[in-house]
Scaffold this active site. Structure first.
Site, PDB file in Angstrom:
ATOM      1  N   ASP A 101      39.918  46.103  48.943  1.00 35.26           N
ATOM      2  CA  ASP A 101      41.119  45.743  49.678  1.00 35.26           C
ATOM      3  C   ASP A 101      41.109  46.343  51.082  1.00 35.26           C
ATOM      4  O   ASP A 101      40.773  47.509  51.276  1.00 35.26           O
ATOM      5  CB  ASP A 101      42.343  46.266  48.909  1.00 35.26           C
ATOM      6  CG  ASP A 101      43.661  45.909  49.567  1.00 35.26           C
ATOM      7  OD1 ASP A 101      43.925  44.716  49.744  1.00 35.26           O
ATOM      8  OD2 ASP A 101      44.419  46.846  49.904  1.00 35.26           O
ATOM      9  N   GLU A 106      37.646  42.309  51.591  1.00 35.86           N
ATOM     10  CA  GLU A 106      38.679  41.609  52.346  1.00 35.86           C
ATOM     11  C   GLU A 106      38.750  42.200  53.754  1.00 35.86           C
ATOM     12  O   GLU A 106      39.238  43.306  53.940  1.00 35.86           O
ATOM     13  CB  GLU A 106      40.044  41.742  51.667  1.00 35.86           C
ATOM     14  CG  GLU A 106      41.150  41.041  52.441  1.00 35.86           C
ATOM     15  CD  GLU A 106      42.513  41.692  52.317  1.00 35.86           C
ATOM     16  OE1 GLU A 106      43.510  40.976  52.418  1.00 35.86           O
ATOM     17  OE2 GLU A 106      42.586  42.931  52.144  1.00 35.86           O
TER      18      GLU A 106
END
Length: 520
Positions: free
Chosen positions: A267, A298
């Site tokens: 993340d 990400e």
């Protein structure tokens, strides 16, 4: 002659070793399988099941997912959140998977540790890999506040201060009562963080950079957006601190061993010290004895030029979500027939580094009302999925919100067509891919198939006229001369007959998708 030979030797010795694309060496389907791999993001932002826990819902759905052809399941963060209904991105304790009574609950939003591990065991039995969402950038929900010095920073440029150094009270003490030393004895305090976003003493919400002995300021190995994007939210972790590094490294291998997971979704990496993150990936792979561990990151930017330095830095150790492609799909849905479909792949990871691209149409953050709102509108959703599922470049991820009934974003027609496209991917979309990107409002590509699968012809349209039908003359090769094709996406019985030279006149209604497969 001698000079030429010396130059050749120098060139070969000095040349950097080529980097193998991550999707070429990471495990993305069962070992030995030749079927197309496929990931599903098995949650939305507001996911809850009225009948059972989320982990139990997942367990019940695993046989269906395997039957459809999914090979990986991306789970929401399984860790204890700062609030009972927290999604896990508000990470409180990575080592608590729903086992200890903290933050008003034993279980997480998604269920108990036992339910999670039961679902993971079922996944293992069915040969489908679990992907853990790792939230390693920040923490929230500290057990106590501490007093220390910090300086407020400007939100639009975190390298510039907005006031003098001052004493503040920050929520930075994590003692984990209830868990004690089980799994990890590490206790977080202000020394392990670079910044906070709240002064409890004055009840002021600002971005505060912690200063004083042992603090080095924001990491310089992060994205340059907003001057320095080390700080995202909450309590920002200092990944340069050796105690922090070791605890996160231990957690990486512990979560793999505990769940039997096949990899990670990382993340918010643009806010992360990228030198440590590369070290973390490499070390977890080495300690786990799994060099083929799947990792996808990400990095949220629609600009390929921002992402390429990160792709180069990570040396093939992680794949990347193709946010530029999602951005193109979003703009195409907004502009409707004004969008030139021939440009749909321009400036994407799929176009530039296809072996690094995990493709997606939407996710939990892009839904209307969420932090990265950029929802691909329903009228273009099926075309977008056809592009990522059937064309053959990149590794696609299907969003739960597009497939399963939910209150946030579900469209029954989209879901029905998506199931057909997943079926087409599993049964037909194999072999070389050849593009027919010749028309502004209609593009096509052919999958030639292989020994086990017959291939397909795919046509996408964004033309808005309700009666218009695209007609494209397409070569499916002489091997298929005389055969008939049918449109998997249509209920009518119309067939296309391939001539003696391997050409056929394939059609697609306006603003839709046609997937032509061999009849019979």
């Amino acid at each position: 002659m001698l000079v030429s030979f010396i130059n050749w030797i120098t060139d070969r010795v000095g040349r950097k070793p080529s980097v193998v694309a991550p999707l070429e060496r990471m495990r993305i389907r069962p070992d030995g399988s030749k079927t197309n791999p496929l990931m599903i993001q098995f949650f939305t932002w507001d996911s809850l099941n009225e009948r059972v826990s989320w982990w139990k819902h997942l367990e019940e759905e695993i046989p269906n997912l395997v039957e459809q052809g999914y090979t990986q399941i991306w789970l929401p963060p399984p860790n204890k959140a700062a609030e009972p209904e927290g999604r896990g991105y508000d990470a409180y304790d990575l080592w608590d998977l729903g086992e200890f009574a903290r933050k008003g609950t034993i279980e997480t939003r998604w269920g108990t540790r036992e339910e999670l591990l039961s679902a993971c065991n079922i996944a293992h039995e069915y040969g489908i890999d679990i992907i853990i969402d790792a939230v390693l950038n920040h923490k929230l929900g500290a057990d106590r506040h501490e007093t220390f010095h910090a300086v407020p920073c400007r939100p639009e440029n975190r390298l510039r201060t907005s006031g003098p150094v001052r004493e503040i009270q920050g929520w930075t003490g994590f003692d984990y009562p209830g868990r004690g030393d089980k799994y990890s004895s590490f206790r977080w305090n202000q020394a392990h963080f670079t910044g906070v976003d709240f002064d409890n003493q004055t009840k002021t919400q600002e971005i505060y950079r912690i200063v004083g002995a042992g603090h080095e300021g924001w990491s310089r190995n992060v994205d340059a957006e907003l001057g320095n994007y080390d700080f995202l939210l909450g309590i920002d972790i200092d990944h340069r601190h050796p105690e922090v590094q070791e605890d996160l490294l231990k957690w990486g291998n512990w979560i793999l061993e505990t769940t039997g997971a096949g990899g990670f979704r990382l993340d918010a990496i643009k806010h992360f010290d990228k030198k440590f993150l590369l070290h973390w990936i490499q070390t977890v792979k080495q300690r786990s004895g799994n060099p083929n561990l799947f990792v996808v990151s990400e990095y949220w930017s629609g600009n390929i030029s921002n992402i390429m330095p990160y792709i180069r830095h990570f040396k093939g150790e992680t794949a990347f979500f193709d946010v530029p492609l999602h951005t193109n799909l979003y703009h195409a849905s907004l502009q409707r027939e004004k969008y030139d479909l021939r440009q749909i792949l321009k400036g994407t990871i799929t176009q530039v580094k296809p072996g690094d691209a995990v493709t997606f149409v939407d996710n939990h953050d892009t839904v209307v009302g969420q932090s990265l709102e950029s929802w691909v509108e329903d009228h273009f959703k099926v075309q977008a999925y056809a592009l990522i599922l059937l064309r053959g470049t990149g590794y696609p991820c299907v969003f739960y919100g597009d497939l399963y009934p939910n209150k946030e974003c579900y469209n029954e027609d989209v879901a029905a067509n998506l199931r057909l496209l997943v079926k087409a991917r599993n049964k037909y979309a194999y072999g070389e891919s050849r593009d027919y990107f010749a028309q502004r409002n209609s593009i096509a590509f052919v999958r030639d198939g292989n020994q086990e699968h017959s291939g397909c012809v795919v046509i996408l349209s964004n033309k808005e006229s309700p009666t218009f039908v695209h007609e494209l003359r397409i070569d499916v090769k002489k091997d298929n001369a005389g055969l008939a094709y049918r449109n998997l996406m249509a209920s009518d019985e119309r067939k296309v007959q391939v001539d003696e030279n391997g050409w056929g006149n394939f059609s697609c209604p306006a603003n839709s998708v046609a997937v032509w497969v061999k009849d019979g």
